[in-house]
Design a protein around this motif. Structure first.
Motif, short mmCIF file in Angstrom:
data_model
loop_
_atom_site.label_atom_id
_atom_site.label_comp_id
_atom_site.label_asym_id
_atom_site.label_seq_id
_atom_site.Cartn_x
_atom_site.Cartn_y
_atom_site.Cartn_z
N ARG A 546 51.17 -18.35 8.35
CA ARG A 546 50.54 -17.81 7.15
C ARG A 546 49.15 -17.26 7.47
NH1 ARG A 546 52.36 -22.69 4.84
NH2 ARG A 546 50.19 -23.40 4.57
N ILE A 547 48.42 -17.96 8.33
CA ILE A 547 47.07 -17.51 8.70
C ILE A 547 47.14 -16.20 9.47
CG2 ILE A 547 45.07 -18.04 10.14
CD1 ILE A 547 45.51 -21.00 9.44
N VAL A 548 48.07 -16.09 10.43
CA VAL A 548 48.22 -14.87 11.23
C VAL A 548 48.56 -13.69 10.32
CG1 VAL A 548 49.65 -13.71 12.96
CG2 VAL A 548 48.85 -16.04 13.36
N ALA A 549 49.49 -13.90 9.39
CA ALA A 549 49.90 -12.82 8.49
C ALA A 549 48.75 -12.39 7.59
CB ALA A 549 51.08 -13.29 7.64
N ARG A 550 47.99 -13.37 7.09
CA ARG A 550 46.89 -13.03 6.20
C ARG A 550 45.79 -12.25 6.93
NH1 ARG A 550 47.02 -11.40 1.83
NH2 ARG A 550 48.52 -13.07 1.34
N ILE A 556 44.04 -4.79 8.04
CA ILE A 556 44.56 -3.43 7.89
C ILE A 556 44.21 -2.85 6.52
CG2 ILE A 556 46.64 -2.03 7.76
CD1 ILE A 556 45.87 -2.81 10.60
N ARG A 557 44.37 -3.65 5.47
CA ARG A 557 44.08 -3.15 4.13
C ARG A 557 42.59 -2.95 3.90
NH1 ARG A 557 47.36 -6.88 -0.02
NH2 ARG A 557 46.39 -5.44 -1.50
N GLY A 558 41.75 -3.57 4.73
CA GLY A 558 40.31 -3.44 4.57
C GLY A 558 39.71 -2.24 5.26
N ILE A 559 40.50 -1.54 6.07
CA ILE A 559 40.00 -0.37 6.80
C ILE A 559 40.74 0.87 6.31
CG2 ILE A 559 39.73 0.71 9.06
CD1 ILE A 559 39.70 -2.03 10.31
N PRO A 560 40.02 1.92 5.91
CA PRO A 560 40.70 3.16 5.50
C PRO A 560 41.59 3.69 6.62
CG PRO A 560 38.38 3.23 4.91
CD PRO A 560 38.55 2.01 5.76
N LEU A 561 42.72 4.23 6.25
CA LEU A 561 43.67 4.73 7.25
C LEU A 561 43.04 5.80 8.13
CD1 LEU A 561 46.47 4.96 8.50
CD2 LEU A 561 47.15 6.44 6.60
N LEU A 562 42.22 6.67 7.55
CA LEU A 562 41.59 7.73 8.33
C LEU A 562 40.70 7.14 9.42
CD1 LEU A 562 41.16 10.79 8.61
CD2 LEU A 562 39.22 10.57 7.06
N ILE A 594 51.70 4.66 15.36
CA ILE A 594 51.14 3.30 15.34
C ILE A 594 50.26 3.10 14.12
CG2 ILE A 594 49.59 1.72 16.54
CD1 ILE A 594 50.56 2.92 19.18
N ALA A 595 49.39 4.06 13.84
CA ALA A 595 48.48 3.92 12.69
C ALA A 595 49.24 3.84 11.38
CB ALA A 595 47.51 5.10 12.68
N LEU A 596 50.21 4.75 11.19
CA LEU A 596 50.99 4.75 9.95
C LEU A 596 51.84 3.49 9.83
CD1 LEU A 596 52.10 8.50 9.96
CD2 LEU A 596 50.54 7.43 8.33
N THR A 597 52.38 3.03 10.96
CA THR A 597 53.22 1.83 10.93
C THR A 597 52.41 0.60 10.55
OG1 THR A 597 54.74 2.72 12.61
CG2 THR A 597 54.68 0.33 12.33
N LEU A 598 51.28 0.41 11.21
CA LEU A 598 50.45 -0.76 10.92
C LEU A 598 49.93 -0.72 9.49
CD1 LEU A 598 48.45 -1.08 14.27
CD2 LEU A 598 50.36 -2.49 13.49
#
Length: 716
Positions: A546-550, A556-562, A594-598
């Motif tokens: 659970r820790i690894v997933a979080r 990833i959600r905290g960094i803009p995709l660009l 890789i970027a789009l997948t992650l």
């Protein structure tokens, strides 16, 4: 008392109107000028965080001379051009090369700096000739003359092209090994090399034009007038040269080594060289070379001896150069050194007007005699096709006897350069051109191989100036019925219309959308696998999972995709190089995947988590009470139901992923959006190009949405 009141009124009137006139006299015209953000030595921020550079200094001096209140902004080249087109600024000065395409959209001032481009590499990977780039990738900034040059020569040299939004990203890609070479303006790359950047220039620069101060076409004529007059003053008093020297941007110029250069030419090749009614030779070639000689400061002596004689005179050294509508061919390159091509040529066949109904195809020339001047591309073409069509070729030494033979019936047809024949017809020759023109090549100024290199260089420099200043077009239009573009380009497509852009670029657009679909599909499939794994980790009874997933999801959600894409493509290889000392370039397609997948995987993980938790907890308990393992219960009981529950959200995520593919254009991957931007950089038709790209995305997403809904119904 009356006199006192009158005097008082007079005083107040003088005071009032004097103040108004003084305020009016002191009012300044505000001029908003946009420029690039990082284009040293023309515009950049110095160590004091102040804007400096050739363009900056010139613009401030021009404003001061004209009494303008100058407001300069530095949004970057593409943004500067867009701001000008949208009316946010009045003008642009940003090392902007003057091109024919840009002249259709902008009005330019007097050209103020010669534009030369060059290919650069890193110091360890020296490349001295473009042929060494075969199979390699070369970078260029979008919308620049460097990009256009690379596109024009791509088939010839066999390299790949990667497009960047700015020079910083391009040079970063060069240093990390993502591209083998970069092409940009020579002074810009030289300045970067002098500042200690890992850049090497081992090729000769290509002079392609001049920089210009630009306003929207038909607007702000006073700004152009003011700029031109101020620039002339700066050049006359030497201040212009001081500005260039200040930034190490003084251009190197070829200097004449002879007091007078002898130029051989044809004697009857109108409209390029012919004798006018005043018995003086004139024509495109004559006016063009005379103007170049005047600008570059060398003297010439013309010798109009006919085409074949001119060839011999140049080869034997009797003439220093040859200007005679001479087509550049591989065979001639073995004997002559050519300048930059100055005219695109076609060949065409002419027959007597009385025979226009008899000859409608090449096969109709069977048994006929067709004339051409010896040593010309027309003569070579006829000889190559004589056996195929069954005609006989007759050689002539000059155009006068060639045309006279057709008039007199000595030959049934002649072949010559299309503008020459059309000019003859316009002058009253009773000829017609019943067959389609044959694309031939380009005209060039020639010198004997290995001799007079300064003469070729002076021609190239002067030609670039004439093209940029508009004088070249004036010379062409003086002798032609229509502009060169309409005279010489067969089946040219007008890119000023919606359907014209589609017709001329549909293959390129389809290729771009193919990359977009491939990116979206591959990245989403991988993201589904990754997201499902981490989604199950979140609801796992094992705390470590659970820790690894979080951590993964929050990161990833905290960094803009660009930002993440740029970091992955540029930052990671640079880090590896810092650690290992070796370049480890990453393929832009792989980086995009890789970027789009992650990115998509993190969101899918949350979707899967929600779907799993939406399944009643009693089902897990019932399955475990029957002795079924946790993993088997999750795989056979819980997950299938979760996928059904989350199918609408997953479909929505796929659409988001498809639209997110536009962001990977920042690393030079030519998907649909970047394809549209490349097209737009050529024709400046933002509305039409973006409308086409948007329409293609709309059709694609709607089609995929319909398919996804069908799949969703089947699942349910």
């Amino acid at each position: 008392m009356k006199k006192f009141i009158l005097s008082l009124l007079t005083f107040f009137s003088i005071f009032l109107f004097g103040g108004i006139f003084s305020q009016t006299a002191n009012a300044q015209v505000t001029v908003k000028v946009a420029s690039d953000i990082a284009y040293a030595p023309f515009e950049y921020q110095d160590s004091n965080q102040k804007w400096a550079g050739v363009d900056v200094d010139i613009m401030h001096r021009v404003a001061a001379i004209n009494g303008w209140k100058l407001e300069m902004s530095y949004p970057g080249f593409d943004a500067a051009v867009n701001n000008l087109q949208s009316g946010k600024v009045d003008a642009v000065i940003a090392g902007m090369s003057i091109t024919d395409a840009r002249r259709k959209v902008f009005d330019f001032g007097t050209p103020y700096y010669p534009s030369s481009i060059v290919i650069a590499t890193t110091k360890l990977n020296k490349i001295s000739d473009p042929s060494q780039l075969a199979g390699k990738t070369v970078g260029a900034k979008n919308g620049t003359i460097s990009q256009q040059w690379l596109q024009d020569n791509q088939v010839k040299y066999g390299y790949n092209i990667k497009t960047y939004a700015d020079g910083v990203a391009m040079l970063a890609a060069l240093k990390t090994g993502n591209i083998a070479a970069a092409m940009d303006e020579y002074p810009v790359l030289s300045y970067a090399a002098n500042q200690g950047e890992d850049i090497a220039v081992n090729m000769n620069p290509v002079v392609i034009g001049y920089y210009g101060f630009a306003v929207m076409k038909g607007e702000n004529a006073d700004l152009i007038k003011g700029f031109n007059s101020a620039l002339a003053k700066l050049q006359a008093d030497g201040e212009y040269d001081k500005i260039l020297a200040k930034y190490g941007a003084t251009p190197s110029k070829a200097k004449p080594k002879k007091s007078v250069y002898t130029i051989a030419s044809d004697n009857a090749f109108a409209p390029f060289e012919f004798q006018a009614t005043n018995k003086q030779y004139t024509g495109v070639d004559v006016d063009l070379l005379n103007a170049i000689a005047k600008h570059e400061g060398f003297k010439i002596k013309w010798n109009f001896v006919g085409f074949s004689a001119a060839l011999n005179a140049t080869q034997s050294g009797q003439a220093d150069g040859m200007m005679a509508g001479m087509t550049i061919t591989d065979a001639r390159k073995q004997v002559f050194d050519f300048s930059t091509p100055y005219y695109n040529s076609n060949l065409t066949v002419a027959v007597a007007a009385t025979d226009k109904d008899k000859i409608k195809a090449w096969s109709d020339l069977k048994g006929a005699t067709v004339g051409a001047k010896t040593g010309t591309a027309s003569f070579d073409y006829l000889n190559a096709n004589a056996a195929k069509y069954g005609f006989t070729v007759k050689a002539f030494t000059d155009a006068t006897t060639l045309y006279a033979s057709l008039r007199d019936g000595a030959v049934q047809a002649i072949m010559d350069d299309e503008p020459v024949l059309k000019y003859a017809i316009a002058q009253g020759q009773k000829f017609v051109t019943p067959l389609p023109a044959v694309a031939d090549g380009q005209y060039g100024f020639a010198v004997k191989k290995g001799s007079n290199p300064e003469l070729t260089q002076m021609f190239n420099d002067g030609y670039a100036y004439l093209k940029s200043s508009g004088e070249y077009d004036k010379i062409i239009n003086k002798y032609m019925e229509s502009k060169q573009g309409t005279t010489n380009k067969v089946n040219a497509v007008d890119e000023s219309t919606f359907f014209g852009i589609i017709k001329n670029n549909y293959k390129q657009l389809l290729q771009g959308i193919g990359v977009t679909i491939t990116l979206a599909l591959i990245s989403f499939i991988l993201a589904m696998i990754l997201g499902t794994i981490f989604g199950l980790f979140i609801v796992s009874p094992i705390r470590a999972l659970r820790i690894v997933a979080r951590i993964y999801i929050d990161f990833i959600r905290g960094i803009p995709l660009l930002v993440f894409t740029v970091f992955l493509f540029y930052g990671v290889p640079n880090l590896i190089q810092m650690i290992t000392g070796h370049q480890s370039p990453m393929n832009e397609f792989v980086a995009g995947i890789i970027a789009l997948t992650l990115n998509a995987g993190a969101y899918i993980a949350e979707i899967i988590r929600g779907g799993v938790q939406a399944v009643p907890a009693g089902q897990m308990e019932a399955s475990r009470s029957l002795g079924v393992s946790y993993v088997r219960t999750m795989r056979k009981v819980i997950l299938p139901q979760a996928l059904k529950i989350t199918s609408p959200s997953l479909i929505n995520q796929f659409i988001i992923s498809l639209k997110d593919t536009t962001l990977v254009s920042v690393i030079g991957l030519t998907e649909l959006l970047l394809t549209g931007q490349i097209i737009m950089a050529r024709n400046f038709q933002q509305f039409y190009v973006y409308a086409i790209v948007g329409l293609m995305y709309l059709i694609l997403i709607e089609a995929l949405t319909i398919i996804a809904r069908q799949i969703e119904r089947r699942i349910k």
